[in-house]
Design a protein around this motif. Sequence first.
Motif, mmCIF file in Angstrom:
data_model
loop_
_atom_site.group_PDB
_atom_site.id
_atom_site.type_symbol
_atom_site.label_atom_id
_atom_site.label_comp_id
_atom_site.label_asym_id
_atom_site.label_seq_id
_atom_site.Cartn_x
_atom_site.Cartn_y
_atom_site.Cartn_z
ATOM 1 N N UNK A 167 -6.377 2.433 5.100
ATOM 2 C CA UNK A 167 -5.589 1.748 4.067
ATOM 3 C C UNK A 167 -4.964 0.446 4.548
ATOM 4 N N UNK A 168 -4.650 0.367 5.820
ATOM 5 C CA UNK A 168 -3.944 -0.807 6.336
ATOM 6 C C UNK A 168 -4.852 -1.833 7.028
ATOM 7 N N UNK A 169 -6.130 -1.515 7.181
ATOM 8 C CA UNK A 169 -7.077 -2.407 7.865
ATOM 9 C C UNK A 169 -7.832 -3.253 6.831
ATOM 10 N N UNK A 170 -8.002 -4.543 7.057
ATOM 11 C CA UNK A 170 -8.779 -5.380 6.134
ATOM 12 C C UNK A 170 -10.181 -4.791 5.914
ATOM 13 N N UNK A 171 -10.663 -4.920 4.679
ATOM 14 C CA UNK A 171 -11.963 -4.348 4.322
ATOM 15 C C UNK A 171 -12.845 -5.427 3.702
ATOM 16 N N UNK A 172 -14.084 -5.481 4.141
ATOM 17 C CA UNK A 172 -15.026 -6.514 3.680
ATOM 18 C C UNK A 172 -15.263 -6.469 2.168
ATOM 19 N N UNK A 173 -15.287 -5.285 1.569
ATOM 20 C CA UNK A 173 -15.535 -5.177 0.127
ATOM 21 C C UNK A 173 -14.312 -5.530 -0.719
ATOM 22 N N UNK A 174 -13.215 -5.831 -0.035
ATOM 23 C CA UNK A 174 -11.984 -6.218 -0.726
ATOM 24 C C UNK A 174 -11.550 -7.628 -0.309
ATOM 25 N N UNK A 175 -12.530 -8.481 -0.128
ATOM 26 C CA UNK A 175 -12.289 -9.873 0.260
ATOM 27 C C UNK A 175 -11.484 -9.964 1.553
ATOM 28 N N UNK A 176 -11.695 -9.017 2.450
ATOM 29 C CA UNK A 176 -11.002 -9.031 3.729
ATOM 30 C C UNK A 176 -9.548 -8.607 3.662
ATOM 31 N N UNK A 177 -9.151 -8.055 2.529
ATOM 32 C CA UNK A 177 -7.757 -7.618 2.380
ATOM 33 C C UNK A 177 -7.651 -6.120 2.651
ATOM 34 N N UNK A 178 -6.500 -5.654 3.105
ATOM 35 C CA UNK A 178 -6.313 -4.219 3.316
ATOM 36 C C UNK A 178 -6.293 -3.474 1.975
ATOM 37 N N UNK A 179 -6.902 -2.302 1.913
ATOM 38 C CA UNK A 179 -6.898 -1.518 0.673
ATOM 39 C C UNK A 179 -5.496 -1.276 0.113
ATOM 40 N N UNK A 180 -4.513 -1.068 0.975
ATOM 41 C CA UNK A 180 -3.150 -0.815 0.498
ATOM 42 C C UNK A 180 -2.637 -1.976 -0.346
ATOM 43 N N UNK A 181 -2.974 -3.211 0.040
ATOM 44 C CA UNK A 181 -2.544 -4.379 -0.729
ATOM 45 C C UNK A 181 -3.195 -4.396 -2.107
ATOM 46 N N UNK A 182 -4.458 -4.017 -2.155
ATOM 47 C CA UNK A 182 -5.196 -4.002 -3.426
ATOM 48 C C UNK A 182 -4.615 -2.939 -4.357
ATOM 49 N N UNK A 183 -4.313 -1.770 -3.802
ATOM 50 C CA UNK A 183 -3.736 -0.679 -4.594
ATOM 51 C C UNK A 183 -2.385 -1.081 -5.168
ATOM 52 N N UNK A 184 -1.565 -1.716 -4.363
ATOM 53 C CA UNK A 184 -0.201 -2.069 -4.773
ATOM 54 C C UNK A 184 -0.155 -3.240 -5.750
ATOM 55 N N UNK A 185 -1.180 -4.060 -5.736
ATOM 56 C CA UNK A 185 -1.191 -5.295 -6.514
ATOM 57 C C UNK A 185 -1.197 -5.069 -8.031
ATOM 58 N N UNK A 186 -2.058 -4.158 -8.509
ATOM 59 C CA UNK A 186 -2.143 -3.935 -9.953
ATOM 60 C C UNK A 186 -2.831 -2.620 -10.244
ATOM 61 N N UNK A 187 -2.830 -2.238 -11.502
ATOM 62 C CA UNK A 187 -3.475 -0.984 -11.897
ATOM 63 C C UNK A 187 -4.983 -1.008 -11.693
ATOM 64 N N UNK A 188 -5.557 -2.178 -11.487
ATOM 65 C CA UNK A 188 -6.996 -2.290 -11.242
ATOM 66 C C UNK A 188 -7.354 -2.014 -9.788
ATOM 67 N N UNK A 189 -6.370 -2.070 -8.901
ATOM 68 C CA UNK A 189 -6.625 -1.903 -7.479
ATOM 69 C C UNK A 189 -6.954 -0.480 -7.078
ATOM 70 N N UNK A 190 -6.262 0.477 -7.679
ATOM 71 C CA UNK A 190 -6.506 1.877 -7.340
ATOM 72 C C UNK A 190 -7.963 2.274 -7.520
ATOM 73 N N UNK A 191 -8.541 2.042 -8.707
ATOM 74 C CA UNK A 191 -9.947 2.401 -8.901
ATOM 75 C C UNK A 191 -10.904 1.668 -7.957
#
Length: 147
Positions: free
Chosen positions: A108-132
């Motif tokens: 969750x805290x490591x940058x991920x290539x499929x998320x534009x190099x962002x950590x999954x936790x940031x994507x989840x927290x950003x909006x309701x679209x991040x969780x899925x």
Amino acid sequence: MTNDAMLVDLLGVGASPAGTVSTSEIVKRVREGLPVQALERVATAVAPKDRNFRFSLVKKATLTRRNAPQAGSARLSELEGAKVVRLARVWALACEVWKDEDAARAFLHRPHALLEGRPPIDIVMESEFGGPRVEAILGRLQVGSVA
């Protein structure tokens, strides 16, 4: 612990005798206002060494006000509760996929290539679209697909 059982435990919502909780029951509880303790349990699970992580879910001043003695039984707003549930669902799935809380946390805290190099936790927290989005990556990992 299964994904559903972990979600029930984290959120503190009642489960069926099978240990599951329906989506409609979670929605009902979020509308009523999840207890602040749900936020505390999720934040502690996801970032146990970061005492300020909870403030990325609910602002510090808001949380302080809700926890004041005169506030009574502290509850989250519907939007705050939805964010906590979103994170709890991803956390439970990550733990199921990785079979280890430390590995789930690292994912969750490591940058991920499929998320534009962002950590999954940031994507989840950003909006309701991040969780899925993050759940989809975890689902691919779970079935052995490249993620």
